[in-house]
Design a protein around this motif. Sequence first.
Motif, PDB file in Angstrom:
ATOM      1  N   ASP A   7      12.298  14.188   3.402  1.00  0.00           N
ATOM      2  CA  ASP A   7      12.987  14.093   4.693  1.00  0.00           C
ATOM      3  C   ASP A   7      12.292  13.069   5.591  1.00  0.00           C
ATOM      4  O   ASP A   7      12.943  12.316   6.315  1.00  0.00           O
ATOM      5  N   ILE A   8      10.974  13.093   5.539  1.00  0.00           N
ATOM      6  CA  ILE A   8      10.153  12.115   6.247  1.00  0.00           C
ATOM      7  C   ILE A   8       9.068  11.675   5.271  1.00  0.00           C
ATOM      8  O   ILE A   8       8.483  12.511   4.573  1.00  0.00           O
ATOM      9  N   MET A   9       8.795  10.397   5.206  1.00  0.00           N
ATOM     10  CA  MET A   9       7.713   9.904   4.364  1.00  0.00           C
ATOM     11  C   MET A   9       6.754   9.090   5.218  1.00  0.00           C
ATOM     12  O   MET A   9       7.175   8.308   6.086  1.00  0.00           O
ATOM     13  N   ILE A  10       5.472   9.294   4.973  1.00  0.00           N
ATOM     14  CA  ILE A  10       4.405   8.640   5.723  1.00  0.00           C
ATOM     15  C   ILE A  10       3.703   7.649   4.799  1.00  0.00           C
ATOM     16  O   ILE A  10       3.425   7.960   3.641  1.00  0.00           O
ATOM     17  N   TYR A  11       3.423   6.449   5.308  1.00  0.00           N
ATOM     18  CA  TYR A  11       2.782   5.421   4.486  1.00  0.00           C
ATOM     19  C   TYR A  11       1.744   4.684   5.346  1.00  0.00           C
ATOM     20  O   TYR A  11       1.808   4.684   6.580  1.00  0.00           O
ATOM     21  N   ALA A  12       0.795   4.054   4.684  1.00  0.00           N
ATOM     22  CA  ALA A  12      -0.247   3.263   5.372  1.00  0.00           C
ATOM     23  C   ALA A  12      -1.051   2.545   4.296  1.00  0.00           C
ATOM     24  O   ALA A  12      -0.485   2.067   3.318  1.00  0.00           O
ATOM     25  N   LYS A  13      -2.356   2.462   4.482  1.00  0.00           N
ATOM     26  CA  LYS A  13      -3.312   1.905   3.516  1.00  0.00           C
ATOM     27  C   LYS A  13      -2.811   0.664   2.794  1.00  0.00           C
ATOM     28  O   LYS A  13      -2.900  -0.433   3.320  1.00  0.00           O
ATOM     29  N   GLY A  14      -2.253   0.806   1.579  1.00  0.00           N
ATOM     30  CA  GLY A  14      -1.922  -0.339   0.742  1.00  0.00           C
ATOM     31  C   GLY A  14      -0.785  -1.197   1.220  1.00  0.00           C
ATOM     32  O   GLY A  14      -0.509  -2.244   0.630  1.00  0.00           O
ATOM     33  N   ILE A  15      -0.102  -0.828   2.296  1.00  0.00           N
ATOM     34  CA  ILE A  15       1.076  -1.576   2.740  1.00  0.00           C
ATOM     35  C   ILE A  15       0.739  -2.997   3.163  1.00  0.00           C
ATOM     36  O   ILE A  15       1.558  -3.910   2.991  1.00  0.00           O
ATOM     37  N   ALA A  16      -0.440  -3.244   3.713  1.00  0.00           N
ATOM     38  CA  ALA A  16      -0.757  -4.560   4.268  1.00  0.00           C
ATOM     39  C   ALA A  16      -2.098  -5.098   3.795  1.00  0.00           C
ATOM     40  O   ALA A  16      -2.637  -6.037   4.381  1.00  0.00           O
ATOM     41  N   ASN A  17      -2.673  -4.498   2.753  1.00  0.00           N
ATOM     42  CA  ASN A  17      -3.856  -5.040   2.082  1.00  0.00           C
ATOM     43  C   ASN A  17      -5.058  -5.258   2.996  1.00  0.00           C
ATOM     44  O   ASN A  17      -5.819  -6.206   2.822  1.00  0.00           O
ATOM     45  N   GLY A  18      -5.227  -4.362   3.955  1.00  0.00           N
ATOM     46  CA  GLY A  18      -6.410  -4.427   4.797  1.00  0.00           C
ATOM     47  C   GLY A  18      -6.130  -4.628   6.264  1.00  0.00           C
ATOM     48  O   GLY A  18      -7.031  -4.455   7.098  1.00  0.00           O
ATOM     49  N   PHE A  19      -4.902  -4.989   6.603  1.00  0.00           N
ATOM     50  CA  PHE A  19      -4.546  -5.123   8.016  1.00  0.00           C
ATOM     51  C   PHE A  19      -4.012  -3.783   8.521  1.00  0.00           C
ATOM     52  O   PHE A  19      -3.271  -3.104   7.802  1.00  0.00           O
ATOM     53  N   PRO A  20      -4.390  -3.388   9.735  1.00  0.00           N
ATOM     54  CA  PRO A  20      -4.034  -2.047  10.224  1.00  0.00           C
ATOM     55  C   PRO A  20      -2.524  -1.891  10.395  1.00  0.00           C
ATOM     56  O   PRO A  20      -1.924  -2.473  11.297  1.00  0.00           O
ATOM     57  N   LEU A  21      -1.931  -1.082   9.531  1.00  0.00           N
ATOM     58  CA  LEU A  21      -0.489  -0.865   9.586  1.00  0.00           C
ATOM     59  C   LEU A  21      -0.166   0.449   8.886  1.00  0.00           C
ATOM     60  O   LEU A  21      -0.698   0.739   7.811  1.00  0.00           O
TER      61      LEU A  21
END
Length: 453
Positions: free
Chosen positions: A276-290
């Motif tokens: 229903d909701i998915m949370i993502y971070a870390k590997g999305i931008a290869n080191g840039f905070p996102l």
Amino acid sequence: MPAPVRTAAQWAQFGRDHVSHGLGRMQDLVVVKGEGLDIYTSDGQKLLDFTAGIGVTNLGHCHPAVTAAVQNQVGSLVHMQCSIMFHAPYLQLIERLLPVMPHPSLDQFFFWNSGSEAIEAALKLARKATGRPNVVVFQGAYHGRTYGSGALTRSKPIYTQSTGPLMPGVYTTAYPYWHSLGVPPSTSEEEIVRLAKHQLDMLFRQQVATKDVAAIFIEPVQGEGGYVPCPAPFMNHLRELCDKHGVLLVIDEVQTGFFRTGSYFSVNHIKGFRPDIMIYAKGIANGFPLSGIVSNKEIMATLDVGSLGGTYAGNAVACAAGVAVQDVFASEDIGGNVNARAEQLYNALYALRDSPKTAPLVAQVRGQGLMAAIEFRMPNDPLTHEGLDKGTHIPSNIGKRVQEFCLSKGLVVLTTSCFDTIRFIPALVVSEEQMDKAMKIFTEAVQNVANEG
């Protein structure tokens, strides 16, 4: 005035003196350069990095495509606050992500800076969409260290100890993991799922009514909890239960996303699975905070305009990095490399598990893709003694000793969990030669502890 010149030892002491005491470190080394899977310290060491910044630099340090995209973006637009206007990288990143979502219903996005902030956004959305106050989490869960996300974290008390009271309305049930259920590691998946379902049922019978629960939060592979994959039958059970009772199922893919487990997202391993909701971070931008959340239009429409935002949320440079990362995923067989290198890694770990010399040290090998772990036996944990002859000596602090030996040989690995576990989370572009080198060092490290006792 020119900056003072310091030796590596002086820089390390400077850090110990002036960086918050609350920030822990594995080592006081000062890293000055990263390239691929190699990092270089201020005292001249070259180390093979099998941490990827805890699952962040999935394409390796300073990937050329990401570096070029960031350099180009810095020269055109660094920041446009998301509550003022759109900016192109924000929309371009959504354009790249839409086709790779694990379910087509996931079509509205919000970007933030860190995984903890994304958890906070998901909490806000779940409560607003359902009008309900409570959430359910799992033993061993790690969802962050801020007050909302920290209230959901159940991996170690250090993250919130002596800082309460935390956010109320959080209920905890057993994750389908033998430690959580008090059974030996050889217990069948079917039995572990049955026991975990029973514990969840008891939670709803005894502690909180389903009509008062906004959401269930779960990591499809627990990270800080020990790199424990959740069996697909239990995930499907959660989906059915949530649909039956109007509870939102929130999938935390902060560490598992972006090919870490061999698929774009871990839930892709379960055919037709719908968060229903998915949370993502870390590997999305290869080191840039996102970071961010994604949900469907119906759920997102329950939010009041202006209820989400943040000064740096969806920063233009970070989004440009994210676009470049997705383009690399689209043009290279990253998933194929993950699966090939994972087979190489697990074969080495299984050899340690099965060798008469090192088997008395190993409780379990597990993981998914390049999110792998080896759990060692512990002298004071009878569950890990399964299969040992009575009176067999179990060394203390095996994981820490193995980790230190690896570092002395130029390999950086991390521990995890409140149990004695080492995790492997290298960049997804790791080569066959690099994996072979790392596994030889690691094998030697475990054998060394076995010899020392």
